[in-house]
Motif scaffolding. Structure first.
Motif, mmCIF file in Angstrom:
data_model
loop_
_atom_site.group_PDB
_atom_site.id
_atom_site.type_symbol
_atom_site.label_atom_id
_atom_site.label_comp_id
_atom_site.label_asym_id
_atom_site.label_seq_id
_atom_site.Cartn_x
_atom_site.Cartn_y
_atom_site.Cartn_z
ATOM 1 N N ASP A 131 0.839 -1.210 0.000
ATOM 2 C CA ASP A 131 0.000 0.000 0.000
ATOM 3 C C ASP A 131 0.871 1.256 0.000
ATOM 4 O OD1 ASP A 131 -2.190 -1.624 0.009
ATOM 5 O OD2 ASP A 131 -2.591 -1.425 2.170
ATOM 6 N N LEU A 132 1.954 1.217 0.819
ATOM 7 C CA LEU A 132 2.857 2.369 0.888
ATOM 8 C C LEU A 132 3.566 2.588 -0.448
ATOM 9 C CD1 LEU A 132 4.211 4.586 2.535
ATOM 10 C CD2 LEU A 132 5.905 2.884 3.322
ATOM 11 N N GLU A 133 4.020 1.480 -1.036
ATOM 12 C CA GLU A 133 4.701 1.584 -2.331
ATOM 13 C C GLU A 133 3.758 2.128 -3.407
ATOM 14 O OE1 GLU A 133 6.106 -2.338 -3.036
ATOM 15 O OE2 GLU A 133 7.907 -2.105 -1.774
ATOM 16 N N LEU A 134 2.486 1.739 -3.348
ATOM 17 C CA LEU A 134 1.509 2.223 -4.317
ATOM 18 C C LEU A 134 1.269 3.727 -4.137
ATOM 19 C CD1 LEU A 134 -0.583 1.793 -6.544
ATOM 20 C CD2 LEU A 134 -2.225 1.112 -4.754
ATOM 21 N N ALA A 135 1.153 4.150 -2.885
ATOM 22 C CA ALA A 135 0.920 5.579 -2.612
ATOM 23 C C ALA A 135 2.098 6.412 -3.091
ATOM 24 C CB ALA A 135 0.687 5.787 -1.117
ATOM 25 N N ARG A 136 3.320 5.912 -2.846
ATOM 26 C CA ARG A 136 4.508 6.637 -3.273
ATOM 27 C C ARG A 136 4.613 6.662 -4.795
ATOM 28 N NH1 ARG A 136 9.003 4.371 1.080
ATOM 29 N NH2 ARG A 136 8.270 5.627 2.859
ATOM 30 N N ARG A 138 2.164 6.594 -6.952
ATOM 31 C CA ARG A 138 1.173 7.542 -7.460
ATOM 32 C C ARG A 138 1.633 8.972 -7.233
ATOM 33 N NH1 ARG A 138 -4.324 4.428 -5.384
ATOM 34 N NH2 ARG A 138 -4.613 3.173 -7.282
ATOM 35 N N GLU A 139 2.232 9.222 -6.058
ATOM 36 C CA GLU A 139 2.744 10.567 -5.766
ATOM 37 C C GLU A 139 3.864 10.930 -6.738
ATOM 38 O OE1 GLU A 139 4.925 12.955 -2.074
ATOM 39 O OE2 GLU A 139 4.001 10.987 -1.740
ATOM 40 N N VAL A 203 3.476 2.654 -10.951
ATOM 41 C CA VAL A 203 2.149 2.553 -10.320
ATOM 42 C C VAL A 203 1.504 1.216 -10.648
ATOM 43 C CG1 VAL A 203 -0.186 3.503 -10.270
ATOM 44 C CG2 VAL A 203 1.786 5.050 -10.294
#
Length: 434
Positions: A131-136, A138-139, A203
């Motif tokens: 989840d953290l890797e996905l958020a990063r 996308r950012e 992403v």
């Protein structure tokens, strides 16, 4: 003179009388020392064969009594041949051993629970990381798109400015600046597209699901199986290790004894009362020659009246000793497994022209022969003697033998003798003095 002749004649007559008497005595003594034989002619007979065999009643159908595998038997309460009713005690299991198994199963279940909890915790941490890797990702994508769009915008402004400057005076330096601005705008757009594409792929990678693993599913299934078996063991413990019959029947076999562990095979077998019993008879290969399928036979069960029936099954025995097995179906309610019984069958056989009592037949190695009484001239006149005749045995039962050889219907065959006889030896026949 006459008197003398008379005396001589009288003496001669007396001498002849004495000689005749001595001859009679000699012949009587000689004959008395000879073996006395009894002989008879061969008869034309049917060589009948009678088969008598003993057997035992077996269950027409059997039901295995299985139980929980792995438990140790403490004792067997029944034995083969016992009649049991529903609710009767069959056997008991070792309670101390059962308690150890329950504890071991519980420990195994606890170990699996800890292992499953560890896997679930690691899966939760891995999900948080994804989840953290996905958020990063996308950012990073948004940031990259914004920066690259800014660069493209600035390159476009530079190109517009170059065009405006060129309108004032299109010398060589101005043309070169305009061309450079056009190239810079194109390169910036290309860089933006590549950077945005890379960020988008990161992403996509972050959105990919984790590789599936069956470990947790397998552990869960193993735990469920252990829990089910543990419930069964605890139920046996509640019954104090006692196992009772669920049906009525006769114990037809016990496979285990006290101290042994129960496996995948039945602990014991019970007869199926819904299927009629059978009488099982074993006969030899020789007896099989005189009993066949659908033959009428007489059957008698121990303590019951005999009855007539037919042979419905005859096959080679599984023992491998060359014997054959006959199964006689019994009527419903007739016979009890373990009860003894006998089978009697008769085979009229074939009629042969030359039959003699079996005790008149002699054998030596592979040769068969008989003693025949013949006549000849001897020192005391006509006398009887023994001639040995080789014969072939065509058939034989416990009383008579059918033979062929150098003999006919008038040949006198020796059936008994008071002394040992041999080929060529002189004998006297019973009722005759030679």
């Amino acid at each position: 003179m006459k008197e003398k002749k008379r005396k001589i004649f009288t003496g001669f007559i007396i001498f002849l009388g004495i000689m005749w008497l001595c001859t009679l005595i000699s012949r009587a003594v000689y004959a008395y020392q000879l073996p006395m034989v009894t002989a008879q002619k061969p008869d034309s007979k049917y060589v009948e064969h009678k088969v008598e065999a003993e057997g035992i009643v077996v269950a027409g159908g059997e039901i295995p009594v299985n139980f929980v595998s792995g438990l140790r038997l403490a004792g067997i309460s029944v034995r083969e041949g016992d009649r049991v009713e529903e609710g009767d005690l069959l056997f008991t299991v070792d309670l101390a051993d059962l308690q150890e198994i329950i504890e071991e199963k519980q420990q195994e279940i606890d170990r699996l629970s800890v292992q499953m909890a560890s896997i679930e915790e690691n899966q939760a941490l891995a999900q948080q990381k994804r989840d953290l890797e996905l958020a990063r990702a996308r950012e990073d994508y948004d940031t990259t798109a914004r920066i690259q769009d800014t660069k493209v915008g600035r390159a476009a402004e530079a190109y517009v400015q170059a065009e405006e400057d060129g309108e004032e005076g299109m010398d060589e330096e101005t043309k070169a600046a305009l061309q450079s601005a056009a190239y810079a705008e194109a390169d910036t757009k290309a860089e933006r597209d590549e950077a945005v594409k890379d960020a988008g792929r990161r992403v996509e990678d972050a959105l990919l699901p984790e590789a599936s693993s069956s470990e947790l599913t397998e552990l869960s299934m193993e735990k469920e199986k252990l829990s089910d078996s543990l419930s069964v063991y605890r139920e046996v413990l509640q019954q104090e290790g006692q196992v009772f019959s669920e049906r009525s029947g006769v114990v037809t076999g016990v496979s285990l004894s006290a101290g042994e562990r129960i496996g995948d095979t039945a602990v014991l077998r019970l007869s199926d009362d819904s299927v009629p019993c059978q009488l099982k008879i074993l006969i030899s290969r020789e007896q099989k020659k005189h009993v066949g399928l659908k033959d009428f036979v007489t059957v008698k069960l121990e303590g019951e009246s005999e009855f007539q029936t037919t042979v419905t099954y005859l096959g080679e025995s599984a023992s491998g000793d060359g014997s054959y097995e006959i199964l006689i179906p019994l009527s419903e309610g007739e016979g009890i497994p373990g009860q003894s019984g006998t089978l009697t069958a008769s085979d009229a056989g074939e009629k042969f022209p030359f039959c003699i009592p079996v005790y008149a037949l002699h054998s030596e190695n592979t040769r068969n022969y008989v003693y025949a009484v013949k006549q000849r001239e001897g020192i005391l006149g006509e006398e009887s003697y023994i001639e040995e005749i080789n014969v072939t045995v065509q058939d034989q039962n416990e009383n008579y033998a059918a033979i062929t050889g150098a003999l006919d219907g008038d040949t006198m065959i020796v059936v008994s003798a008071t002394k040992e006889i041999k080929n060529g030896g002189t004998v006297r026949q019973q009722g005759q003095v030679q």
